[in-house]
Structures are given as C-alpha cells and as structure tokens.
Design a protein around this motif. Structure first.
Motif, mmCIF file in Angstrom:
data_model
loop_
_atom_site.group_PDB
_atom_site.id
_atom_site.type_symbol
_atom_site.label_atom_id
_atom_site.label_comp_id
_atom_site.label_asym_id
_atom_site.label_seq_id
_atom_site.Cartn_x
_atom_site.Cartn_y
_atom_site.Cartn_z
ATOM 1 N N ASN A 160 0.713 -0.974 0.321
ATOM 2 C CA ASN A 160 0.208 0.102 -0.201
ATOM 3 C C ASN A 160 0.916 1.305 0.340
ATOM 4 O O ASN A 160 1.050 1.914 1.035
ATOM 5 N N LEU A 161 1.281 1.162 -1.182
ATOM 6 C CA LEU A 161 2.027 2.700 -1.626
ATOM 7 C C LEU A 161 1.692 3.598 -2.603
ATOM 8 O O LEU A 161 0.543 3.033 -3.145
ATOM 9 N N PRO A 162 1.905 4.967 -2.585
ATOM 10 C CA PRO A 162 1.657 6.288 -3.791
ATOM 11 C C PRO A 162 2.466 5.194 -4.676
ATOM 12 O O PRO A 162 3.441 5.549 -4.785
ATOM 13 N N ARG A 163 1.754 5.470 -5.795
ATOM 14 C CA ARG A 163 2.328 4.978 -6.784
ATOM 15 C C ARG A 163 2.280 4.957 -8.422
ATOM 16 O O ARG A 163 1.915 4.311 -10.100
ATOM 17 N N THR A 164 0.995 6.089 -8.373
ATOM 18 C CA THR A 164 0.220 6.918 -9.690
ATOM 19 C C THR A 164 1.179 8.264 -10.025
ATOM 20 O O THR A 164 0.919 9.065 -9.957
ATOM 21 N N TYR A 165 2.116 7.776 -11.178
ATOM 22 C CA TYR A 165 2.664 8.725 -11.528
ATOM 23 C C TYR A 165 2.100 9.898 -11.562
ATOM 24 O O TYR A 165 1.031 10.436 -12.525
ATOM 25 N N GLY A 166 3.063 11.024 -11.058
ATOM 26 C CA GLY A 166 1.673 12.796 -11.728
ATOM 27 C C GLY A 166 0.769 12.605 -10.790
ATOM 28 O O GLY A 166 0.142 13.437 -10.856
ATOM 29 N N VAL A 167 0.690 12.000 -9.958
ATOM 30 C CA VAL A 167 -0.071 12.219 -8.647
ATOM 31 C C VAL A 167 -0.027 12.119 -6.975
ATOM 32 O O VAL A 167 -0.278 13.173 -6.980
ATOM 33 N N ASP A 168 0.021 10.536 -6.797
ATOM 34 C CA ASP A 168 0.694 10.652 -6.111
ATOM 35 C C ASP A 168 2.577 10.148 -5.886
ATOM 36 O O ASP A 168 2.764 9.741 -4.832
ATOM 37 N N ASP A 169 2.479 10.208 -6.675
ATOM 38 C CA ASP A 169 4.504 9.772 -7.467
ATOM 39 C C ASP A 169 4.735 10.053 -7.877
ATOM 40 O O ASP A 169 4.853 10.404 -9.491
ATOM 41 N N PHE A 170 5.997 10.971 -7.878
ATOM 42 C CA PHE A 170 6.306 11.768 -8.687
ATOM 43 C C PHE A 170 8.033 11.756 -8.828
ATOM 44 O O PHE A 170 8.785 12.151 -7.637
ATOM 45 N N PRO A 171 8.865 12.255 -9.987
ATOM 46 C CA PRO A 171 9.635 12.103 -10.102
ATOM 47 C C PRO A 171 10.670 13.372 -9.515
ATOM 48 O O PRO A 171 10.171 14.553 -10.260
ATOM 49 N N LEU A 172 11.502 13.766 -8.556
ATOM 50 C CA LEU A 172 12.662 14.797 -8.928
ATOM 51 C C LEU A 172 13.684 14.500 -9.424
ATOM 52 O O LEU A 172 15.333 14.156 -8.559
#
Length: 567
Positions: A160-172
C-alpha cells in the motif's frame, strides 16, 4: 584566476538583475513497452524569459522521459544519436551484461542507433540513464542529457504505497547548474549558481492532502544535497538506489551525493491549502563537501549558494485524490534485503588520492588513471567480492560500480545507517582517510571483451581519469569465452586501429587460423596463417568494420589464443 573572478562577478550580477517568476514543476512523460526509442539531440530551452539556452535532451529539449520497466520483461531500447557528436547512454544501476551497459565502450556515433536488448532483472526502485562518453560525460549531462527509470515488480505492487505517476508519485531530478550572464550553461561545475528540479527553476508542485511519494535523484555533476522540509517535519524513506528498504526509516533530513537516489513518503494529510518547501540545508553538509562549508583548512569551493540553507521547491497542498484512493498509511515491512554472505569472499583494496596529494581536481585510483585499453583487474563469475575503499584525498567521492548492486558493509568502520542498508550502486567515501567496505556478487553475466566500469560520480573527476574497469570472466575457460591477453606471444598495432591491424606472433606450429569475432558472437573475418621460422605476420583490414571492440583468435592444433582489439 582573473577570468574566473570576472565570470563569478558576472554571474552574481546576472542573478541580482534577473527575477524568475515561479513556474509549475515540469513532470517528464513516461515511456514503456517492449520497444522503447530515445532520440538524443541538440536543442534550446527557455529557462529564463528572453533567453535561448543551448541544451541537450532525449525526446525533447531538456532531460528525457521517465522509462517504466517491469521485472522479468524483455525490452529493446533504441538510442538514436542525433547530436553532432559521439555519445553513449548508460543505464545507471540496471543489472545488465557489459555489452548492454552503455559504458564508454558502447559508443554511438553521430547519426547511428544503438539497440541493446535484455531482460529486466532488477527489483522495484528508481534508476536513471545518462551519457557516459569518456572525457565528455560532464559536458553532455550538464547540458541536460539524463532521465529516470522506474522498475516495477510484483512484490512492490502488493504494498500500500503511492504509485500513480504524476498524481501521488513524483520524480524529482535535482541538479546544480552554472549559468553565465547570457543564460548559457557553463560546462564547468566550479561556481554552480542555480538549483533546478526537473529542469525547472524556482518551481512549485501541487500535491494532494495525503501521503505522497517522491523519487529523488541527485543528478548534479559535483555538489551534494542535504534535503529537508522547511517545517522540519519527519518523513519516511522507503527506498534507496536499487531497492526498497526492509522497513520505512523515519527521518527529517538526508544527504545524497551525485548519482544517488532516494524514495521518500511525505504525509500531507489534513493540510489542504497550506504551502511547504523542500529545502537545501547547505550549512548542515559535512565540512569540505561541495555545496557545504569549507573544511578546517579552508578547502572547498565556495560558490554563491554553498554553505547556505534555501528553498528549492514549493509544495501547494490541494484536496486529496479520489482516483486513486488516497494512501493514508504505509506498511511497516517493505521487503527483505539480505546482505551477501562474505564466506569465501575475495578482497580487493582501492586507494583514492589527489594528484598531487592536495589536488581538488585531479585524482587517481590505486595510483593510476583510466586508460581505455587497460583492464585493471579480473574476477570470476559467481565470485563474491569485498571492495575496501580508502579516500586519502581532500574531497569526498561518490563511488559507483556498473552492472550490479552491492551492499554497504561499513562506512568509516561502523555499520551504515538504516537508510543505506538496501541495495546500492553509489556509496560516498569521506575525505581525509574516510573508508567504505562493500560486498557484491556478479552472478549472471560474464564477457571476455566488454568490461564493467567503476568510478567517482563527480563528472569532472570521472572525465579526468578517476575511473577503472574490470572483466567478469566465465569459470568455464573454453571457446569464445576464454580470454588470453598474451602480449608476449601476440603483438597487435595500431590498437585501436583506423585502417588496418598488423598482427605479429610466435608459434611452434606451422599452420594457424586467424578469426575475428564481433560483439554479437559472429565471425566477420578469417584466414590461414603460415608460420615461418617460428613466427608469423599478417594484416587484417579494419576500415570496413564499425568502431568498437572485437575478439581476435589465433587457432592452432593444440592451442587457442584470444585477445581484445579495438577499431
């Protein structure tokens, strides 16, 4: 020196005269599938209003798309070089064979395409890609040639981890850069005067009021980051370079050296409407680390942003998401990283030194610098190796090894902190006697031609020769997989060649056969050799062959001699 001072003053003046409005953080697109194409080309980017900055990008003006791979899937990556220069593309952290690694030996000439193909063997984590051409790595990366790789696997998918790219999972992708008065990227890292994230200067990001995952890369050439939130809140680090951690680690700051990655989860639950910042705590970096304070001897480059604390990214907290369902808590157990057993392990020692000793720009590994045709050592497939690294220079060095993960056994003689106990491919070795001990096993691949690389990931150090290479040899020493560098028996010149190779050798036999193999395991040239008075000589035409590394075999009735040659 006078020119450097003038350049520094111009850059400071430029900064005071330029007001950069906040911009929404750029989020790179994603690429996935079994066939992925990258186009590396020169371009221009508008970092500042009214200025065209010359840049390099993959499939765009600056940086590149985030490549999403899945464990166990087979992928072909086509890299089209549309630059006016030669390049390579290295899959930093991916566990691939040397021929697919994108090292300085996997050259991509102008107008050509390189197409490595492999099965993804890596665990879920954040990796990255960038050019790795010797003496031009810094130039091409500084101008923007880099991108992230996300590997997903079945284990991580159940958590149960955030993993929706660009919604709750962001590249920096976090980078230090030097811009001159004309807003061009200076191909030097001495006086870095700007921090950008994803190619955005002074950016903001809207984040939902829930748990949010950030995949953070220090993609800088030279400087270190000490990351924290402006309100000093705690967050959870869940991953490092090449894996999830065994359990989330609670922390309120962490350091990344060039090339290192970390995945953190920040809880913004119930904070909609608030604004927070990701900060650089330059004052809290260790003394002598680029980006931080000078050491006790006053050594270290103090550029305009060194030894300072400042905001680098604004977070505007918005309403929580409905798709996907917001993550409000994360597991207490993530994975099970088991450090490689050291039973029957071999040991190799590395000494990092300045040349001369007080140098801040020129360094050696075990007293030597990189030479493309010199293999620094050999190891056997399936062998466990412990590398003990001692840094006697005045600067820290982020130590990177290609092709395989390692575990950190100790740093300065003590057990590494919990957030460094996952799979790693970069470890920072402190200056002035700092040490690191790491352990690894090269279990899957061997290659008699192509080496793996090891080097400092400060790009200027690497380009100046702080790099070495090693061959992983098969335990089976027959056929094409045996390599004999018998320089006394076989003389080859020139090597590398442009037009022809001249081959001279000695033999007790009267008739030999010469075979030339390419990196695909194909025989591309063969001929009979007559031995007269115990010696032979022949010429192999090279002008019609592509640039690269080849395997030459001299075959007799009782022996096979094999040696690497280059075009």
């Amino acid at each position: 020196m006078r020119n450097k001072i003038l350049l520094f003053l111009l850059m400071v003046f430029s900064l005071t005269k330029t007001i950069k409005a906040q911009s929404p953080l750029f989020i790179p697109d994603t690429l996935s599938g079994s066939n992925i194409s990258l186009y590396l080309a020169d371009s221009v980017t508008h970092f500042y209003s009214g200025f065209n900055t010359h840049t390099i990008g993959y499939n765009g003006n600056y940086l590149g798309p985030t490549i999403v791979l899945h464990h166990g899937h087979h992928v072909t990556l086509q890299v089209h070089n549309q630059l006016t220069d030669t390049t390579t593309t290295h899959w930093h952290g991916l566990h691939v064979a040397p021929v697919n690694d994108g090292s300085p030996h996997n050259v991509i000439l102008h107008g050509t395409t390189w197409s490595p193909s492999f099965t993804v063997l890596d665990k879920a984590a954040t990796y990255w890609y960038h050019p790795h051409l010797h003496m031009k790595t810094m130039q091409q990366v500084l101008k923007g040639a880099a991108g992230l790789i996300i590997v997903r696997d079945s284990e991580e998918a159940t958590l149960n981890l955030p993993r929706t790219y660009g919604v709750d999972d962001f590249p920096l992708v976090c980078q230090w850069k030097t811009f001159d008065a004309n807003k061009q990227i200076v191909l030097s890292d001495d006086t870095d005067n700007v921090v950008m994230i994803n190619g955005t200067i002074n950016g903001f990001l809207n984040v939902p009021a829930q748990m949010v995952r950030f995949r953070i890369l220090n993609g800088s050439s030279h400087r270190f980051f000490e990351f924290a939130m402006n309100d000093n809140r705690s967050f959870k680090q869940i991953g490092g370079d090449e894996s999830l951690l065994n359990s989330p680690v609670s922390m309120n700051k962490f350091m990344l050296g060039p090339g290192e990655r970390a995945e953190i989860v920040v809880d913004f639950s119930g904070q909609s409407g608030n604004t927070y910042y990701l900060k650089q705590l330059g004052t809290q970096l260790p003394a002598g680390y680029p980006g931080g304070p000078p050491d006790a001897m006053g050594m270290g480059t103090l550029a305009v942003l060194d030894n300072k604390d400042f905001n680098i990214l604004q977070f505007n907290v918005t309403a929580s998401t409905t798709i996907p369902n917001p993550v409000t808590s994360i597991p207490t157990k993530l994975t099970n990283n088991i450090i490689t057993s050291s039973i029957n392990a071999g040991t190799i020692n590395f000494l990092l030194q300045g040349s001369p000793q007080m140098s801040m720009t020129n360094f050696t590994i075990n007293g030597v610098q990189y030479q493309p045709n010199v293999i620094n050592f050999y190891t056997l497939q399936d062998s466990v190796m412990i590398w003990n690294i001692t840094n006697q220079s005045m600067m820290p060095h982020p130590w990177h090894i290609h092709g395989n993960h390692f575990f950190v056994k100790s740093i300065n003689g003590t057990t590494p902190p919990a957030n460094l106990q996952g799979r790693k491919d970069v470890v920072v070795v402190a200056p002035n006697g700092g040490t690191a001990s790491i352990i690894m096993k090269y279990a899957d691949f061997f290659d008699p031609i192509y080496p793996y690389m090891y080097h400092c990931h400060i790009n200027s150090h690497e380009d100046n020769g702080m790099m070495g290479q090693f061959i992983v040899s098969s335990r089976l020493s027959s056929g094409i997989n045996s390599l004999v560098n018998d320089e006394d028996a076989i003389k080859i010149f020139p090597n590398p060649a442009i037009a022809d190779w001249t081959i001279k050798g000695t033999s007790t036999e009267t008739l030999l056969e010469c075979k030339l193999w390419n990196d695909a395991g194909q025989i591309i040239y063969q001929k009979k050799l007559e031995v007269t008075a115990g010696s032979y000589e022949t010429i192999i035409p090279a002008k019609h062959f592509s640039s690269g590394v080849y395997l030459l075999q001299i075959i007799g009735n009782t022996s096979i001699q094999t040696i690497k040659i280059c075009k």
